[in-house]
Write a protein that holds these residues in place. Structure first.
Motif, PDB file in Angstrom:
ATOM      1  N   LYS A   1       7.464  -8.461  -8.362  1.00 31.36           N
ATOM      2  CA  LYS A   1       7.633  -9.341  -7.208  1.00 31.36           C
ATOM      3  C   LYS A   1       6.509 -10.371  -7.090  1.00 31.36           C
ATOM      4  CE  LYS A   1      10.219  -5.967  -4.437  1.00 31.36           C
ATOM      5  NZ  LYS A   1      10.329  -5.297  -3.127  1.00 31.36           N
ATOM      6  N   MET A   2       5.475 -10.218  -7.926  1.00 33.02           N
ATOM      7  CA  MET A   2       4.359 -11.161  -7.902  1.00 33.02           C
ATOM      8  C   MET A   2       4.737 -12.444  -8.631  1.00 33.02           C
ATOM      9  SD  MET A   2       1.805  -9.652  -6.288  1.00 33.02           S
ATOM     10  CE  MET A   2       0.244 -10.351  -6.855  1.00 33.02           C
ATOM     11  N   SER A   3       4.190 -13.564  -8.160  1.00 33.82           N
ATOM     12  CA  SER A   3       4.434 -14.839  -8.826  1.00 33.82           C
ATOM     13  C   SER A   3       3.853 -14.824 -10.232  1.00 33.82           C
ATOM     14  CB  SER A   3       3.804 -15.979  -8.020  1.00 33.82           C
ATOM     15  OG  SER A   3       4.427 -16.108  -6.764  1.00 33.82           O
ATOM     16  N   LYS A   4       4.347 -15.716 -11.078  1.00 31.37           N
ATOM     17  CA  LYS A   4       3.901 -15.788 -12.465  1.00 31.37           C
ATOM     18  C   LYS A   4       2.394 -15.996 -12.539  1.00 31.37           C
ATOM     19  CE  LYS A   4       4.809 -18.187 -16.832  1.00 31.37           C
ATOM     20  NZ  LYS A   4       5.573 -19.286 -17.486  1.00 31.37           N
ATOM     21  N   GLY A   5       1.732 -15.198 -13.368  1.00 32.48           N
ATOM     22  CA  GLY A   5       0.283 -15.309 -13.544  1.00 32.48           C
ATOM     23  C   GLY A   5      -0.525 -14.431 -12.620  1.00 32.48           C
ATOM     24  N   LEU A   6       0.118 -13.812 -11.622  1.00 32.18           N
ATOM     25  CA  LEU A   6      -0.574 -12.939 -10.683  1.00 32.18           C
ATOM     26  C   LEU A   6      -0.273 -11.486 -11.020  1.00 32.18           C
ATOM     27  CD1 LEU A   6       0.131 -14.814  -7.323  1.00 32.18           C
ATOM     28  CD2 LEU A   6      -1.845 -15.060  -8.858  1.00 32.18           C
ATOM     29  N   LYS A   7      -1.179 -10.594 -10.663  1.00 35.19           N
ATOM     30  CA  LYS A   7      -0.984  -9.192 -11.018  1.00 35.19           C
ATOM     31  C   LYS A   7      -1.478  -8.263  -9.916  1.00 35.19           C
ATOM     32  CE  LYS A   7      -5.446  -8.655 -13.385  1.00 35.19           C
ATOM     33  NZ  LYS A   7      -6.123  -8.237 -14.626  1.00 35.19           N
ATOM     34  N   ILE A   8      -1.044  -7.008 -10.006  1.00 28.66           N
ATOM     35  CA  ILE A   8      -1.508  -5.939  -9.120  1.00 28.66           C
ATOM     36  C   ILE A   8      -2.303  -4.948  -9.955  1.00 28.66           C
ATOM     37  CG2 ILE A   8      -0.856  -4.104  -7.518  1.00 28.66           C
ATOM     38  CD1 ILE A   8       1.771  -5.529  -7.027  1.00 28.66           C
ATOM     39  N   ASP A   9      -3.496  -4.591  -9.480  1.00 28.30           N
ATOM     40  CA  ASP A   9      -4.343  -3.601 -10.146  1.00 28.30           C
ATOM     41  C   ASP A   9      -4.721  -2.543  -9.113  1.00 28.30           C
ATOM     42  OD1 ASP A   9      -5.794  -2.297 -12.063  1.00 28.30           O
ATOM     43  OD2 ASP A   9      -7.224  -3.926 -12.420  1.00 28.30           O
ATOM     44  N   TYR A  10      -5.425  -1.496  -9.539  1.00 23.33           N
ATOM     45  CA  TYR A  10      -5.826  -0.468  -8.581  1.00 23.33           C
ATOM     46  C   TYR A  10      -7.209   0.074  -8.911  1.00 23.33           C
ATOM     47  CZ  TYR A  10      -4.660   3.126 -12.081  1.00 23.33           C
ATOM     48  OH  TYR A  10      -4.621   3.900 -13.206  1.00 23.33           O
ATOM     49  N   LYS A  11      -7.837   0.649  -7.892  1.00 21.90           N
ATOM     50  CA  LYS A  11      -9.137   1.292  -8.059  1.00 21.90           C
ATOM     51  C   LYS A  11      -9.134   2.620  -7.305  1.00 21.90           C
ATOM     52  CE  LYS A  11     -11.926  -2.856  -8.823  1.00 21.90           C
ATOM     53  NZ  LYS A  11     -12.253  -2.522 -10.225  1.00 21.90           N
ATOM     54  N   LEU A  12      -9.744   3.645  -7.923  1.00 25.64           N
ATOM     55  CA  LEU A  12      -9.902   4.949  -7.295  1.00 25.64           C
ATOM     56  C   LEU A  12     -11.358   5.105  -6.896  1.00 25.64           C
ATOM     57  CD1 LEU A  12      -7.917   7.119  -9.883  1.00 25.64           C
ATOM     58  CD2 LEU A  12      -7.021   5.871  -7.910  1.00 25.64           C
ATOM     59  N   ARG A  13     -11.605   5.451  -5.655  1.00 26.18           N
ATOM     60  CA  ARG A  13     -12.979   5.611  -5.165  1.00 26.18           C
ATOM     61  C   ARG A  13     -13.121   6.957  -4.473  1.00 26.18           C
ATOM     62  NH1 ARG A  13     -15.346   0.330  -5.555  1.00 26.18           N
ATOM     63  NH2 ARG A  13     -17.295   1.364  -4.962  1.00 26.18           N
ATOM     64  N   ARG A  14     -14.369   7.350  -4.241  1.00 32.21           N
ATOM     65  CA  ARG A  14     -14.636   8.595  -3.528  1.00 32.21           C
ATOM     66  C   ARG A  14     -15.671   8.323  -2.446  1.00 32.21           C
ATOM     67  NH1 ARG A  14     -15.576  11.851  -7.577  1.00 32.21           N
ATOM     68  NH2 ARG A  14     -13.590  12.976  -7.501  1.00 32.21           N
ATOM     69  N   GLY A  15     -15.409   8.812  -1.237  1.00 28.25           N
ATOM     70  CA  GLY A  15     -16.344   8.601  -0.130  1.00 28.25           C
ATOM     71  C   GLY A  15     -15.600   8.393   1.174  1.00 28.25           C
ATOM     72  N   LYS A  16     -16.214   7.637   2.074  1.00 26.82           N
ATOM     73  CA  LYS A  16     -15.568   7.307   3.344  1.00 26.82           C
ATOM     74  C   LYS A  16     -14.652   6.110   3.119  1.00 26.82           C
ATOM     75  CE  LYS A  16     -19.237   9.090   6.324  1.00 26.82           C
ATOM     76  NZ  LYS A  16     -20.218   8.769   7.395  1.00 26.82           N
ATOM     77  N   ILE A  17     -13.456   6.218   3.649  1.00 19.97           N
ATOM     78  CA  ILE A  17     -12.435   5.214   3.363  1.00 19.97           C
ATOM     79  C   ILE A  17     -12.906   3.801   3.709  1.00 19.97           C
ATOM     80  CG2 ILE A  17     -10.135   4.387   4.008  1.00 19.97           C
ATOM     81  CD1 ILE A  17      -9.322   7.326   4.337  1.00 19.97           C
ATOM     82  N   HIS A  18     -13.425   3.619   4.930  1.00 20.99           N
ATOM     83  CA  HIS A  18     -13.802   2.266   5.348  1.00 20.99           C
ATOM     84  C   HIS A  18     -14.943   1.702   4.508  1.00 20.99           C
ATOM     85  CE1 HIS A  18     -16.095   5.134   7.865  1.00 20.99           C
ATOM     86  NE2 HIS A  18     -17.078   4.251   7.784  1.00 20.99           N
TER      87      HIS A  18
END
Length: 274
Positions: A72-89
């Motif tokens: 659903k992203m426009s051409k040239g754009l992407k979705i990535d992700y990161k996993l972290r540990r700690g307090k959410i905010h």
């Protein structure tokens, strides 16, 4: 290119935020970074350490989400992700700072009454700790591809004007109409004159930036309800507020901001004075 960071816990509300983020990202030409935070450490848990299992499960779910929503992203754009540990905010803000994010998007379930006095929602914590603007989105808000109109409540404080540049930037991307509303919680004419003065200056600001706007004012002992009622009446797509400690001069900060985040069915753009 400044990315958009989305806080994800795999609830329906946070998945809804991904859809909202895509609509914004495609307009402003930004990538999206999804952030999941494992908030329990092995030392804090009474049970065996399952953090690796949780992280592996999170990776799988993110890969599924990217396959589903990446198209659903426009051409040239992407979705990535990161996993972290700690307090959410803390971790969500850390990712936003490290990546030079344009803004953070976080979901809120919406609570009211006595409940909101006792529950410090993750959305509000993200808002109050964030170093970049935050948009909070209710789980039941209908996502569209545009932000056609933005409500800009203006009070009698100096800080109320600091949200104008970011609002103008969004309005230019979406060709939004801006509704400037002078808010009065006091019937004292001297205080009302300050709000009206700020409102006039806001109108001149948007005029200089060639943004369509109109002006109005509201007087109420309950500004939170009055702003929400006004926003629903004119059917805006976004409400822009400042968030910080409350003083007698800045009536849309502190507790008022938290009430708006908890109660508003319309997405809120929340900006810190700093």
């Amino acid at each position: 290119m400044h990315p958009i960071v989305v806080a994800v816990d795999f609830s329906n509300t946070s998945i809804h935020c991904i859809e909202y983020a895509i609509a914004v990202a495609n307009k402003v030409k930004s990538n999206i970074i999804l952030v999941w935070v494992d908030k329990i450490t092995a030392q804090e848990s009474l049970y065996p350490d399952t953090s690796n299992q949780n992280r592996n499960e999170a990776k799988k779910r993110f890969e599924e989400l990217i396959r589903q929503y990446g198209k659903k992203m426009s051409k040239g754009l992407k979705i990535d992700y990161k996993l972290r540990r700690g307090k959410i905010h803390n971790e969500v803000d850390s990712v936003a700072s490290q990546t030079g994010a344009l803004l953070i998007i976080a979901g809120t379930h919406g609570i009211s009454g006595f409940e909101e006095l006792w529950i410090g929602s993750n959305a509000f914590k993200i808002v109050t700790h964030s170093s970049v603007p935050v948009i909070t989105v209710r789980h039941d808000f209908k996502v569209t591809k545009t932000i056609g109109s933005i409500l800009v409540p203006i009070d009698s404080s100096q800080d109320t004007m600091l949200k104008l540049p970011f609002v103008a930037e969004l309005a230019q991307y979406f060709k939004s109409e801006v509704h400037i509303v002078a808010t009065h919680s006091s019937h004292l004419k001297s205080i009302q004159r300050l709000s009206e003065k700020n409102s006039r200056e806001a109108s001149m600001f948007f005029e200089r930036h060639n943004i369509q706007y109109n002006q109005d004012s509201i007087v109420s002992n309950d500004i939170t309800k009055a702003v929400i009622a006004y926003a629903e009446k004119i059917k805006v797509d976004l409400i822009a507020i400042m968030t910080e400690r409350e003083t007698p001069m800045n009536i849309l900060m502190g507790p008022q901001a938290q009430q708006l985040i908890n109660q508003s069915p319309i997405p809120l753009l929340c900006i810190h004075p700093h």
